[in-house]
Design a protein around this motif. Structure first.
Motif, short mmCIF file in Angstrom:
data_model
loop_
_atom_site.label_atom_id
_atom_site.label_comp_id
_atom_site.label_asym_id
_atom_site.label_seq_id
_atom_site.Cartn_x
_atom_site.Cartn_y
_atom_site.Cartn_z
N PHE A 155 0.85 -1.19 0.00
CA PHE A 155 0.00 0.00 0.00
C PHE A 155 0.88 1.23 0.00
O PHE A 155 2.07 1.16 0.25
CB PHE A 155 -0.98 0.00 1.18
CG PHE A 155 -0.32 0.12 2.53
CD1 PHE A 155 -0.10 1.37 3.10
CD2 PHE A 155 0.07 -1.01 3.23
CE1 PHE A 155 0.50 1.48 4.33
CE2 PHE A 155 0.67 -0.89 4.48
CZ PHE A 155 0.89 0.35 5.03
N LYS A 156 0.25 2.37 -0.34
CA LYS A 156 1.00 3.61 -0.43
C LYS A 156 0.52 4.65 0.56
O LYS A 156 -0.67 4.75 0.84
CB LYS A 156 0.86 4.21 -1.84
CG LYS A 156 1.79 3.58 -2.85
CD LYS A 156 1.80 4.39 -4.13
CE LYS A 156 3.07 4.08 -4.88
NZ LYS A 156 3.17 4.77 -6.15
N LEU A 157 1.47 5.40 1.07
CA LEU A 157 1.21 6.65 1.78
C LEU A 157 2.10 7.65 1.07
O LEU A 157 3.33 7.55 1.14
CB LEU A 157 1.63 6.56 3.25
CG LEU A 157 0.86 5.59 4.15
CD1 LEU A 157 1.49 5.53 5.53
CD2 LEU A 157 -0.59 6.01 4.25
N ALA A 199 -4.08 0.76 -2.02
CA ALA A 199 -3.56 -0.59 -1.81
C ALA A 199 -3.43 -1.18 -3.21
O ALA A 199 -4.42 -1.33 -3.91
CB ALA A 199 -4.49 -1.41 -0.94
N SER A 200 -2.20 -1.46 -3.61
CA SER A 200 -2.00 -1.77 -5.02
C SER A 200 -1.94 -3.24 -5.35
O SER A 200 -2.69 -3.73 -6.18
CB SER A 200 -0.75 -1.07 -5.55
OG SER A 200 0.35 -1.33 -4.70
N GLU A 224 6.07 3.18 -0.60
CA GLU A 224 5.32 1.92 -0.60
C GLU A 224 5.62 1.16 0.69
O GLU A 224 6.76 1.08 1.13
CB GLU A 224 5.71 1.05 -1.80
CG GLU A 224 5.18 1.59 -3.11
CD GLU A 224 5.42 0.62 -4.24
OE1 GLU A 224 4.43 0.26 -4.89
OE2 GLU A 224 6.57 0.24 -4.46
N TYR A 225 4.55 0.61 1.27
CA TYR A 225 4.66 -0.12 2.53
C TYR A 225 4.09 -1.51 2.35
O TYR A 225 3.32 -1.75 1.42
CB TYR A 225 3.88 0.60 3.64
CG TYR A 225 4.42 1.98 3.93
CD1 TYR A 225 5.37 2.17 4.92
CD2 TYR A 225 4.00 3.07 3.18
CE1 TYR A 225 5.90 3.43 5.17
CE2 TYR A 225 4.53 4.34 3.42
CZ TYR A 225 5.47 4.51 4.41
OH TYR A 225 5.99 5.75 4.66
N GLY A 226 4.43 -2.39 3.28
CA GLY A 226 3.92 -3.75 3.20
C GLY A 226 3.43 -4.26 4.53
O GLY A 226 3.97 -3.90 5.58
N ILE A 227 2.38 -5.08 4.47
CA ILE A 227 1.87 -5.80 5.64
C ILE A 227 1.71 -7.25 5.19
O ILE A 227 1.17 -7.51 4.11
CB ILE A 227 0.50 -5.26 6.10
CG1 ILE A 227 0.57 -3.79 6.51
CG2 ILE A 227 -0.03 -6.10 7.26
CD1 ILE A 227 -0.78 -3.20 6.90
N ARG A 260 12.93 -0.02 -6.40
CA ARG A 260 11.67 -0.15 -5.67
C ARG A 260 11.92 -0.78 -4.31
O ARG A 260 12.29 -1.95 -4.22
CB ARG A 260 10.69 -1.00 -6.48
CG ARG A 260 9.29 -0.98 -5.92
CD ARG A 260 8.31 -1.71 -6.83
NE ARG A 260 7.00 -1.75 -6.21
CZ ARG A 260 6.08 -2.65 -6.52
NH1 ARG A 260 6.30 -3.56 -7.43
NH2 ARG A 260 4.91 -2.62 -5.91
N LEU A 261 11.71 0.03 -3.26
CA LEU A 261 11.85 -0.45 -1.90
C LEU A 261 10.48 -0.55 -1.26
O LEU A 261 9.59 0.25 -1.55
CB LEU A 261 12.72 0.51 -1.07
CG LEU A 261 14.19 0.59 -1.45
CD1 LEU A 261 14.89 1.63 -0.61
CD2 LEU A 261 14.87 -0.76 -1.31
#
Length: 153
Positions: A10-12, A93-94, A16-19, A129-130
């Motif tokens: 998902f993005k803020l 959320a991609s 990019e972040y991950g769960i 891409r991190l």
């Protein structure tokens, strides 16, 4: 060799972040949120999702990022933390990616203005891409969880 884990991306803002997928129960479009008095500013209120009252947190507010107006892409990611459901408002959320747990490095002190204690690590998906992995236990620290549990009743 590390294990493969599936991660919701998902993005803020531009980050990019991950769960981990197993912690995510559902991803919903933004819906009406009922404000709750005397809560942290980043606690937006509660939603009623299929008969379950779920506290909703604005992750931008949680991480002291500037607030933005919701868009068509704005989502609420419903996660389970310590047997409690919580919704996170995110910009979008991609996709779902497969990560090798070996590819997750320890987080630097601060990533995009977010303190390391909220982060599990940073995964390199490609050269440019991190993916910042969240530490959900810290994003919802104990005192906040106690307060949120009060909202569920």
């Amino acid at each position: 060799m590390g294990e493969e884990i599936k991660v919701i991306v998902f993005k803020l803002g531009t980050e990019e972040y991950g769960i981990e997928v197993e912690k995510v129960q559902t991803i919903e479009r933004l819906m009406p949120i009922t404000r709750v008095p005397k809560t942290y500013a980043f606690v937006k209120g509660v939603i009623n999702l299929r008969g379950v009252v779920i506290p909703v947190i604005d992750l931008r507010g949680r991480f002291n990022l500037p607030e933005v107006e919701p868009t068509e892409q704005t989502r609420i990611i419903i996660v389970a933390v310590n047997e409690m459901q919580v919704g996170f408002i995110v910009d979008s959320a991609s996709d779902v990616v497969d990560l090798n747990s070996d590819s997750i490095d320890l987080p630097p002190e601060v990533v995009g203005g977010i303190k390391a204690k909220y982060l599990r690590g940073v995964a390199k998906l490609s050269e440019d891409r991190l993916l910042v992995m969240l530490n959900l236990a810290e994003v919802l620290n104990k005192s906040e969880i106690v307060q949120l549990e009060g909202l569920e009743e």
